[in-house]
Design an enzyme around this catalytic site. Structure first.
Site, mmCIF file in Angstrom:
data_model
loop_
_atom_site.group_PDB
_atom_site.id
_atom_site.type_symbol
_atom_site.label_atom_id
_atom_site.label_comp_id
_atom_site.label_asym_id
_atom_site.label_seq_id
_atom_site.Cartn_x
_atom_site.Cartn_y
_atom_site.Cartn_z
ATOM 1 N N LYS A 220 -73.568 7.468 -46.989
ATOM 2 C CA LYS A 220 -74.743 7.997 -47.702
ATOM 3 C C LYS A 220 -75.828 8.238 -46.657
ATOM 4 O O LYS A 220 -76.572 7.330 -46.292
ATOM 5 C CB LYS A 220 -75.207 6.974 -48.756
ATOM 6 N N GLU B 87 -81.588 11.370 -46.993
ATOM 7 C CA GLU B 87 -81.811 12.668 -47.652
ATOM 8 C C GLU B 87 -82.727 13.580 -46.818
ATOM 9 O O GLU B 87 -82.829 14.776 -47.071
ATOM 10 C CB GLU B 87 -82.369 12.476 -49.068
ATOM 11 N N CYS C 12 -85.910 2.419 -33.524
ATOM 12 C CA CYS C 12 -86.109 1.005 -33.851
ATOM 13 C C CYS C 12 -86.193 0.173 -32.579
ATOM 14 O O CYS C 12 -86.508 -1.004 -32.636
ATOM 15 C CB CYS C 12 -85.001 0.507 -34.761
#
Ligand code: NAD
Length: 484
Positions: free
Chosen positions: A173, A176, A281
């Site tokens: 996933k 988006e 990060c």
């Protein structure tokens, strides 16, 4: 729109989805380049069915055969480097050299997956006369990987090659905000010979992620993203009795000692805070300036001023991110911090609608300010003054996060002291971005990671497998003992 609406990838086919769609932007100029579906739960159901169908054959394929797909995939990543990097630049904004480095890192991650047959060979020992114990690794089953926007190509390849080479079937996933790179990865894996259904991609947002966390047939969930969402995903997946590894946000402290090599420290720190527009990060976020380091700060100002938005600095991901980052800078200024280099209000000629924030240095920040504590995720470095290394470590240790920390010094004793006492999962000495490279694994501490294990390298093997412990006795002379 340059690209047709993004489709899900299920059972080896790209399929359209009946769902609301979001626009996908090019952050460099604000143009809409595609649309992405917000897939409902039924799409996760479809993907799971495809994965379940593929799992018996894929998991029973010997690992030495499974990794053959990844040798070919690695070659395809390299062959298609320019196209893959251009796509990363288009949907994420990072400059082309950074996008190429990202794709090459994906190739390195895949190289590690190719070595898994050697690394995961089982263990066997004659534990008493004629009796053997043996450990074999089995795939976990159907697994999911949920990824963030900042490395559209690489973070998918943190989990995908290892999890699939170890015999799992995966549902990916992607964020988006950057859905295009993932579908290209699926195309290349198909070309490399990955059987249909072993990898499925379902695009979407919160509802899609929740369906993953709740689905009874998904056995393991890996997540990379913000700490806020990492907590949600970790809690929801584990409460549904799945194993979960959720990597969160970061606030990385670099401790700079007066004896540090001026050129190395200043150039590395500026590169660390501004690379990928600070949207890493592992980016330097706080510099703990110990004692008199004015000479280093002076060089940092010089290097920061050489960064040209639109040339060697990409935009941040969205209009909202730009506004948020600039508001942190303004708040710090109002509270008395001193802006040494100001990246607010940056406009790039010809890309006036791009989401650019110039590289920013802020001095005399106090540890209790929001800008010192919260993740900014932009090209901004705050400098906090400390009188000694213990005071610097105290600030580092008080952060909720614990992804990375580094020290710049020429003293072995100080380096050793900091690496031992920093509360972070990845520590560096004279390194601005202390990313462990394979076979070493990637993962932080504290609120930068929830769950056991790491996301890459050797540390990921336990997460993507379950072990079977076998005890066997074949010869009569083993006789009768307490194991009989
Ligand atoms: P994010 O948490 O907003 O999104 C990550 C994923 O979660 C996306 O796929 C998104 O669709 C999904 N998501 C968003 N909101 C959700 C919700 N309420 N419920 C369920 N799912 C949801 O992160 P981002 O903005 O895409 O990425 C940036 C963040 O990722 C930064 O905090 C950065 O530090 C972190 N990050 C961490 C690492 C690491 O290794 N620790 C690596 C890369 C990025």
């Amino acid at each position: 729109m340059k690209y047709k609406p993004v489709q899900n990838y299920i059972n080896g086919e790209f399929v359209s989805v009946e769902a609301n769609h979001l626009d996908v932007y090019n952050p460099a100029d604000g143009s809409v380049i595609s649309q992405v579906p917000l897939s409902p739960k039924s799409e996760i159901d479809r993907a799971v069915e495809a994965a379940k169908k593929a799992f018996p054959e894929w998991s029973a394929t010997p690992i030495k055969e499974r990794v053959q797909v990844f040798y070919k995939y690695k070659a395809l990543l390299e062959k298609n480097l320019d196209e893959l990097a251009a796509l990363v630049t288009e949907e994420n904004g990072k400059v082309l050299s950074e996008a190429k480095a990202e794709v090459l890192k994906s190739a390195e991650l895949t190289e590690f997956a190719c070595s898994l047959p050697q690394i995961t060979a089982g263990e066997i020992l004659e534990v008493s006369k004629g009796v053997e114990c043996r450990i074999d690794k089995y795939p976990v089953g159907i697994v999911a990987s949920i990824t963030p926007f900042n490395f559209p190509n690489m973070v998918a390849n943190w989990s995908l090659p290892n999890a699939i080479a170890l015999g799992n079937c995966m549902i990916l996933k992607p964020s988006e905000l950057v859905p295009l790179s993932a579908n290209k990865i699926a195309e290349l894996l198909k070309e490399a010979g990955l059987p249909d259904g072993v990898l499925n991609i379902v695009h979407g947002g919160q509802e899609t992620v929740e369906a993953i966390c709740d689905h009874p047939a998904i056995d393991a969930v890996s997540f990379v993203g913000s700490t806020r969402v990492a907590k949600i995903v970790y809690r929801r997946s584990t409460s549904n009795l799945k194993r979960c590894l959720a990597l969160g946000g970061a606030k990385n402290h670099l401790i700079v000692m007066p004896d540090a090599d001026t050129e190395m420290a200043s150039s590395n720190i500026v590169a660390s805070m501004s690379g990928c527009a600070g949207q890493r990060c592992m980016a330097a976020s706080v510099m703990m300036a110990v004692g008199d380091v004015e000479h280093i700060i002076k060089r940092m100002i010089h290097y920061t001023k050489q960064i040209v938005p639109g040339e060697n600095l990409g935009p941040v991901i969205s209009k909202e991110a730009k506004a948020r980052i600039e508001s942190y800078i303004s708040e710090a200024e109002e509270l008395g911090a001193k802006i040494l280099v100001d990246g607010r209000g940056t406009v790039v000629k010809g890309k006036e609608n791009g989401y650019y924030v110039g590289a920013t240095l802020i001095d005399y920040v106090k540890p209790n300010m929001r800008i010192a504590q919260e993740e900014i995720f932009g090209p901004v470095l705050v400098i906090i003054r400390a009188s000694d290394v213990d005071e610097a470590l105290k600030v580092e240790n008080s952060s909720n996060y614990g992804n990375a920390a580094s020290v710049f010094t020429e003293s072995g004793g100080v380096a050793r002291y900091v690496t031992e006492h920093a509360s972070a999962g990845m520590v560096g000495v004279n390194v601005g971005v202390p990313v462990p490279r394979e076979p070493f694994s990637f993962g932080g501490w504290n609120e930068s990671k929830f769950g056991v294990g790491d996301i890459t390298g050797r540390g990921s093997i336990e997460f993507w497998t379950k072990s079977k412990k076998m005890t066997t006795k074949w010869n009569r002379e083993a006789g009768v003992n307490w194991m009989s």
